[in-house]
Design a protein around this motif. Structure first.
Motif, PDB file in Angstrom:
ATOM      1  N   SER A  95       5.290 -10.007   4.735  1.00  0.00           N
ATOM      2  CA  SER A  95       5.224  -8.710   4.053  1.00  0.00           C
ATOM      3  C   SER A  95       6.623  -8.355   3.567  1.00  0.00           C
ATOM      4  O   SER A  95       7.587  -8.372   4.351  1.00  0.00           O
ATOM      5  CB  SER A  95       4.722  -7.653   5.053  1.00  0.00           C
ATOM      6  OG  SER A  95       5.211  -6.373   4.727  1.00  0.00           O
ATOM      7  N   ARG A 130       0.762  -5.527   3.852  1.00  0.00           N
ATOM      8  CA  ARG A 130       0.324  -4.333   4.576  1.00  0.00           C
ATOM      9  C   ARG A 130      -0.152  -3.239   3.632  1.00  0.00           C
ATOM     10  O   ARG A 130       0.492  -2.948   2.634  1.00  0.00           O
ATOM     11  CB  ARG A 130       1.494  -3.726   5.357  1.00  0.00           C
ATOM     12  CG  ARG A 130       2.033  -4.583   6.460  1.00  0.00           C
ATOM     13  CD  ARG A 130       3.201  -3.858   7.119  1.00  0.00           C
ATOM     14  NE  ARG A 130       3.768  -4.646   8.188  1.00  0.00           N
ATOM     15  CZ  ARG A 130       4.882  -4.330   8.838  1.00  0.00           C
ATOM     16  NH1 ARG A 130       5.560  -3.239   8.493  1.00  0.00           N
ATOM     17  NH2 ARG A 130       5.326  -5.082   9.809  1.00  0.00           N
ATOM     18  N   GLU A 158      -4.170  -7.433  -0.424  1.00  0.00           N
ATOM     19  CA  GLU A 158      -4.514  -8.803  -0.810  1.00  0.00           C
ATOM     20  C   GLU A 158      -4.030  -9.123  -2.215  1.00  0.00           C
ATOM     21  O   GLU A 158      -4.122  -8.278  -3.112  1.00  0.00           O
ATOM     22  CB  GLU A 158      -6.047  -8.994  -0.801  1.00  0.00           C
ATOM     23  CG  GLU A 158      -6.750  -8.563   0.474  1.00  0.00           C
ATOM     24  CD  GLU A 158      -6.462  -9.478   1.640  1.00  0.00           C
ATOM     25  OE1 GLU A 158      -5.917 -10.587   1.401  1.00  0.00           O
ATOM     26  OE2 GLU A 158      -6.746  -9.081   2.778  1.00  0.00           O
ATOM     27  N   ASN A 218      -1.655  -4.653  -9.229  1.00  0.00           N
ATOM     28  CA  ASN A 218      -2.504  -5.740  -9.707  1.00  0.00           C
ATOM     29  C   ASN A 218      -2.171  -6.043 -11.161  1.00  0.00           C
ATOM     30  O   ASN A 218      -2.389  -5.199 -12.035  1.00  0.00           O
ATOM     31  CB  ASN A 218      -3.975  -5.364  -9.582  1.00  0.00           C
ATOM     32  CG  ASN A 218      -4.383  -5.098  -8.135  1.00  0.00           C
ATOM     33  OD1 ASN A 218      -3.799  -5.672  -7.210  1.00  0.00           O
ATOM     34  ND2 ASN A 218      -5.362  -4.246  -7.948  1.00  0.00           N
ATOM     35  N   GLN A 230       2.195 -12.860  -0.298  1.00  0.00           N
ATOM     36  CA  GLN A 230       2.331 -12.306   1.054  1.00  0.00           C
ATOM     37  C   GLN A 230       1.164 -12.813   1.905  1.00  0.00           C
ATOM     38  O   GLN A 230       0.010 -12.738   1.490  1.00  0.00           O
ATOM     39  CB  GLN A 230       2.273 -10.781   1.032  1.00  0.00           C
ATOM     40  CG  GLN A 230       3.422 -10.127   0.294  1.00  0.00           C
ATOM     41  CD  GLN A 230       3.366  -8.613   0.372  1.00  0.00           C
ATOM     42  OE1 GLN A 230       4.321  -7.966   0.729  1.00  0.00           O
ATOM     43  NE2 GLN A 230       2.238  -8.040   0.025  1.00  0.00           N
ATOM     44  N   ARG A 277      -4.049  -1.377   7.293  1.00  0.00           N
ATOM     45  CA  ARG A 277      -4.962  -2.134   6.433  1.00  0.00           C
ATOM     46  C   ARG A 277      -4.200  -3.272   5.748  1.00  0.00           C
ATOM     47  O   ARG A 277      -2.981  -3.327   5.795  1.00  0.00           O
ATOM     48  CB  ARG A 277      -5.614  -1.189   5.423  1.00  0.00           C
ATOM     49  CG  ARG A 277      -6.528  -0.191   6.131  1.00  0.00           C
ATOM     50  CD  ARG A 277      -7.304   0.646   5.151  1.00  0.00           C
ATOM     51  NE  ARG A 277      -6.463   1.609   4.492  1.00  0.00           N
ATOM     52  CZ  ARG A 277      -6.732   2.923   4.426  1.00  0.00           C
ATOM     53  NH1 ARG A 277      -7.812   3.418   4.979  1.00  0.00           N
ATOM     54  NH2 ARG A 277      -5.932   3.732   3.798  1.00  0.00           N
ATOM     55  N   ARG A 334      -1.777   0.976   4.081  1.00  0.00           N
ATOM     56  CA  ARG A 334      -1.552   2.073   5.022  1.00  0.00           C
ATOM     57  C   ARG A 334      -2.491   1.909   6.212  1.00  0.00           C
ATOM     58  O   ARG A 334      -3.484   1.183   6.144  1.00  0.00           O
ATOM     59  CB  ARG A 334      -1.813   3.417   4.333  1.00  0.00           C
ATOM     60  CG  ARG A 334      -0.820   3.722   3.203  1.00  0.00           C
ATOM     61  CD  ARG A 334      -1.151   5.031   2.500  1.00  0.00           C
ATOM     62  NE  ARG A 334      -2.499   5.029   2.001  1.00  0.00           N
ATOM     63  CZ  ARG A 334      -3.388   5.995   2.259  1.00  0.00           C
ATOM     64  NH1 ARG A 334      -3.073   7.016   3.013  1.00  0.00           N
ATOM     65  NH2 ARG A 334      -4.603   5.923   1.770  1.00  0.00           N
ATOM     66  N   LYS A 358      -8.840   1.291  -8.515  1.00  0.00           N
ATOM     67  CA  LYS A 358      -7.481   1.206  -7.971  1.00  0.00           C
ATOM     68  C   LYS A 358      -6.711   0.075  -8.653  1.00  0.00           C
ATOM     69  O   LYS A 358      -7.170  -1.052  -8.717  1.00  0.00           O
ATOM     70  CB  LYS A 358      -7.556   0.980  -6.458  1.00  0.00           C
ATOM     71  CG  LYS A 358      -6.213   0.938  -5.762  1.00  0.00           C
ATOM     72  CD  LYS A 358      -6.350   1.295  -4.298  1.00  0.00           C
ATOM     73  CE  LYS A 358      -5.076   1.048  -3.520  1.00  0.00           C
ATOM     74  NZ  LYS A 358      -5.077   1.702  -2.219  1.00  0.00           N
TER      75      LYS A 358
HETATM   76  C1  BT5 Z   1      -2.100   0.774  -0.046  1.00  0.00           C
HETATM   77  O1  BT5 Z   1      -2.721   0.904   1.157  1.00  0.00           O
HETATM   78  O2  BT5 Z   1      -2.648   0.970  -1.117  1.00  0.00           O
HETATM   79  C2  BT5 Z   1      -0.653   0.336   0.055  1.00  0.00           C
HETATM   80  C3  BT5 Z   1      -0.477  -1.087  -0.430  1.00  0.00           C
HETATM   81  C4  BT5 Z   1       0.971  -1.503  -0.427  1.00  0.00           C
HETATM   82  C5  BT5 Z   1       1.121  -2.963  -0.694  1.00  0.00           C
HETATM   83  C6  BT5 Z   1       2.559  -3.356  -0.925  1.00  0.00           C
HETATM   84  S1  BT5 Z   1       2.700  -5.005  -1.516  1.00  0.00           S
HETATM   85  C7  BT5 Z   1       4.406  -4.978  -1.279  1.00  0.00           C
HETATM   86  C8  BT5 Z   1       4.672  -4.225   0.007  1.00  0.00           C
HETATM   87  N1  BT5 Z   1       4.655  -5.116   1.158  1.00  0.00           N
HETATM   88  C9  BT5 Z   1       3.614  -4.866   1.964  1.00  0.00           C
HETATM   89  O3  BT5 Z   1       3.349  -5.508   3.006  1.00  0.00           O
HETATM   90  N2  BT5 Z   1       2.900  -3.829   1.479  1.00  0.00           N
HETATM   91  C10 BT5 Z   1       3.487  -3.279   0.277  1.00  0.00           C
HETATM   92  P1  BT5 Z   1      -4.156   1.544   1.350  1.00  0.00           P
HETATM   93  O4  BT5 Z   1      -4.266   2.839   0.614  1.00  0.00           O
HETATM   94  O5  BT5 Z   1      -4.357   1.535   2.816  1.00  0.00           O
HETATM   95  O6  BT5 Z   1      -5.147   0.527   0.650  1.00  0.00           O
HETATM   96  C11 BT5 Z   1      -5.501  -0.682   1.284  1.00  0.00           C
HETATM   97  C12 BT5 Z   1      -6.927  -0.981   0.916  1.00  0.00           C
HETATM   98  O7  BT5 Z   1      -6.996  -1.280  -0.482  1.00  0.00           O
HETATM   99  C13 BT5 Z   1      -7.496  -2.192   1.634  1.00  0.00           C
HETATM  100  O8  BT5 Z   1      -8.110  -1.834   2.827  1.00  0.00           O
HETATM  101  C14 BT5 Z   1      -8.490  -2.746   0.627  1.00  0.00           C
HETATM  102  O9  BT5 Z   1      -9.718  -2.045   0.739  1.00  0.00           O
HETATM  103  C15 BT5 Z   1      -7.900  -2.362  -0.696  1.00  0.00           C
HETATM  104  N3  BT5 Z   1      -7.119  -3.442  -1.312  1.00  0.00           N
HETATM  105  C16 BT5 Z   1      -6.525  -4.510  -0.753  1.00  0.00           C
HETATM  106  N4  BT5 Z   1      -5.888  -5.252  -1.671  1.00  0.00           N
HETATM  107  C17 BT5 Z   1      -6.100  -4.637  -2.865  1.00  0.00           C
HETATM  108  C18 BT5 Z   1      -5.704  -4.904  -4.195  1.00  0.00           C
HETATM  109  N5  BT5 Z   1      -4.951  -5.957  -4.533  1.00  0.00           N
HETATM  110  N6  BT5 Z   1      -6.125  -4.043  -5.153  1.00  0.00           N
HETATM  111  C19 BT5 Z   1      -6.880  -2.964  -4.876  1.00  0.00           C
HETATM  112  N7  BT5 Z   1      -7.279  -2.647  -3.629  1.00  0.00           N
HETATM  113  C20 BT5 Z   1      -6.885  -3.475  -2.632  1.00  0.00           C
END
Ligand code: BT5
Length: 243
Positions: free
Chosen positions: A17, A46, A54, A137, A42, A51, A48, A115
């Motif tokens: 991460s 991570r 991907e 994305n 990655q 979660r 929030r 999203k």
């Molecule tokens: C977020 O969490 O939206 C925060 C994401 C932050 C990611 C970045 S990548 C660089 C940095 N390093 C890390 O390790 N993290 C940060 P949240 O609101 O909790 O949304 C997560 C949820 O979005 C997951 O449970 C999935 O349902 C969905 N999800 C996962 N990957 C996705 C994607 N690529 N596009 C859209 N939704 C996604």
């Protein structure tokens, strides 16, 4: 193309991460303000609340940046990155789609109702710094989500181009972004259901404002509820009870 002035962008092909790595670097004194860490892939991205985030290798922008010192209202660091990302994306998508790129409270970028990006901000223990991570994305999106490529017209966009635009937009933002942030929030005025962490009952009502501390205010049948965390579900038509 050189990065905008003053930014130090470090790049790795693969890591767990970028947020975790950059936090460790800041804790050891090896990264300061305006250091950015980007990864092609990655293995433990991570989101929030523990979660996952991907993305297949090389497809998307996966990046973390240091904000130091911590702003007086820490959540402003996240708002700035969200606004800069929004403005950067609008440069690459077609004109019909650009206005549909909006912010959703607390930290998502939407394209239409899908999203497009998520932001994870984490305080760095024992240092006056925050690491703000963005997953955007670009070439790939999971089912039900959006990606820039699908709306970018004929040309392909590289994640690094979006990072370049994002850093430039960050520097171009005014000091006070309160009204800009609120102006881009699609959540305000909507009927919403807020899912709270820890299994508490959902809060339903109309989102009336985001206060100066970044908390959302929900009008729940005349009772104002102020929330600092939660996942919002936008409820388009307002049924008598949305929960
Ligand atoms: C977020 O969490 O939206 C925060 C994401 C932050 C990611 C970045 S990548 C660089 C940095 N390093 C890390 O390790 N993290 C940060 P949240 O609101 O909790 O949304 C997560 C949820 O979005 C997951 O449970 C999935 O349902 C969905 N999800 C996962 N990957 C996705 C994607 N690529 N596009 C859209 N939704 C996604």
């Amino acid at each position: 193309m050189p990065w905008p002035d003053g930014w130090e962008v470090r790049h790795v092909a693969e890591t767990g991460s970028t947020n975790a790595d950059l936090i460790a670097l800041v804790e050891s004194g090896l990264a300061g303000d305006r250091v950015v860490l980007a990864a092609d892939h990655q293995t433990a991205g991570r989101g929030r609340l523990d979660r996952r985030w991907e993305a297949p290798a090389g497809a998307n922008l996966l990046v973390s940046m240091v904000v130091a010192p911590v702003p007086a209202v820490p959540v402003v660091a996240t708002h700035r990155v969200g606004l800069a990302a929004l403005r950067a994306v609008r440069r690459f998508v077609t004109a019909d789609v650009a206005p549909t790129v909006r912010l959703k409270w607390p930290n998502d970028l939407l394209l239409g109702e899908r999203k497009l990006a998520g932001i994870l901000a984490q305080r760095v223990a024992a240092r006056d710094a925050i690491v703000v991570g963005l997953g955007l994305n670009v070439g790939w999106a999971p089912e039900g989500a959006a990606a820039v490529h699908h709306h970018a017209g004929a040309s392909n966009v590289a994640p690094a181009e979006l990072l370049h635009a994002l850093l430039g937009e960050l520097d171009a933002l005014p000091d006070d972004i309160g009204s800009l942030y609120r102006g881009e929030l699609v959540t305000i005025g909507q009927q919403v259901r807020v899912q709270l962490p820890g299994g508490a009952a959902d809060v339903c009502g109309r989102a009336v404002e985001v206060d100066d501390a970044g908390r959302i205010v929900i009008d729940d049948a005349g009772v104002l509820r102020t929330l600092d965390v939660g996942d919002i579900v936008h409820v388009r038509s307002a049924p008598p009870s949305c929960c």
